[in-house]
Design a protein around this motif. Sequence first.
Motif, PDB file in Angstrom:
ATOM      1  N   VAL A   1       0.862  -1.235   0.220  1.00 39.16           N
ATOM      2  CA  VAL A   1       0.033   0.044   0.119  1.00 39.16           C
ATOM      3  C   VAL A   1       0.815   1.302  -0.075  1.00 39.16           C
TER       4      VAL A   1
ATOM      5  N   THR B   1       2.197   1.718  -3.585  1.00 37.08           N
ATOM      6  CA  THR B   1       1.110   2.039  -4.633  1.00 37.08           C
ATOM      7  C   THR B   1       0.853   3.724  -4.283  1.00 37.08           C
ATOM      8  N   GLU B   2       0.602   3.872  -3.026  1.00 37.38           N
ATOM      9  CA  GLU B   2       0.153   5.107  -2.806  1.00 37.38           C
ATOM     10  C   GLU B   2       1.339   6.156  -2.943  1.00 37.38           C
TER      11      GLU B   2
ATOM     12  N   ARG C   1       0.972   6.759  -6.531  1.00 37.83           N
ATOM     13  CA  ARG C   1       0.026   7.861  -7.085  1.00 37.83           C
ATOM     14  C   ARG C   1       0.127   9.217  -6.652  1.00 37.83           C
TER      15      ARG C   1
END
Length: 254
Positions: A224, A227-228, A231
């Motif tokens: 996470v 991926t964050e 982003r």
Amino acid sequence: MSTAIPSPLLDDLIASWEDQQTAYIRHRAQRFEVILDAVSYARPDVRTVLDIGAGLGSFSKRILARFPEARVHALDYDPALLQLARHNLAEHADRVTLIEADLRNPDWAGTVGVKPDVVVSSTALHWLPAGKLVALYQMLAGLLEPGALFFNADHLSHSLGTFFHKVGTIDDEHSQAEAFSAGVPDWNDWWSRLRGTEGFADLVAERDRRFADDAPENLDTTAVLHTEALRVAGFAETGTVWQYFDDYVVYGVR
């Protein structure tokens, strides 16, 4: 150096590295194949790939074989592994650029000199502290054109829960015990052998100097977080394309 040291010895060192890495990563070949398949589906016309933390070229070699029209820029800061990469990738020497650069240095992106279609990393970024990992992803976002792809294959955190920690740890232990009992060297044994190989002592000593102040492996970053961070850096889509216990392939589409 590859001309001074017999090729069979270099081949054996590289094969031993592959066995050692597979001992720590049970389905290492499969996660390579997942990324290669994803690239072939999304970017079949790929021409330029950047492999960051490329080591001795394990992933680069597979990319060059899978995509005969592609050129690979293999970047690492380890002089000993880069020397082995010269031999390992010699078959594709006309399509390989080896880059000696430190991912911890914010100027590393300036050494690349191209806008890659795809960036990959395998079992390398867990050495970066979280802050430097976030900074790396921001630099990648600035380096890549819209639509370019990024893949990171790595062990990520066990911190998702006690069950996850238990099964992941036991699986790792079983994989390693099976390999080491069959004579595969562990990480320390492999580096000890390289250090004792004629022509490599100075390179390994320089490697030790370059990484002497490194913190221990960063085993707290989760999928996470990756991926964050991608982003927030500006990747249009991020996620996970493959997972086996605590072993992941995280992706980002610029």
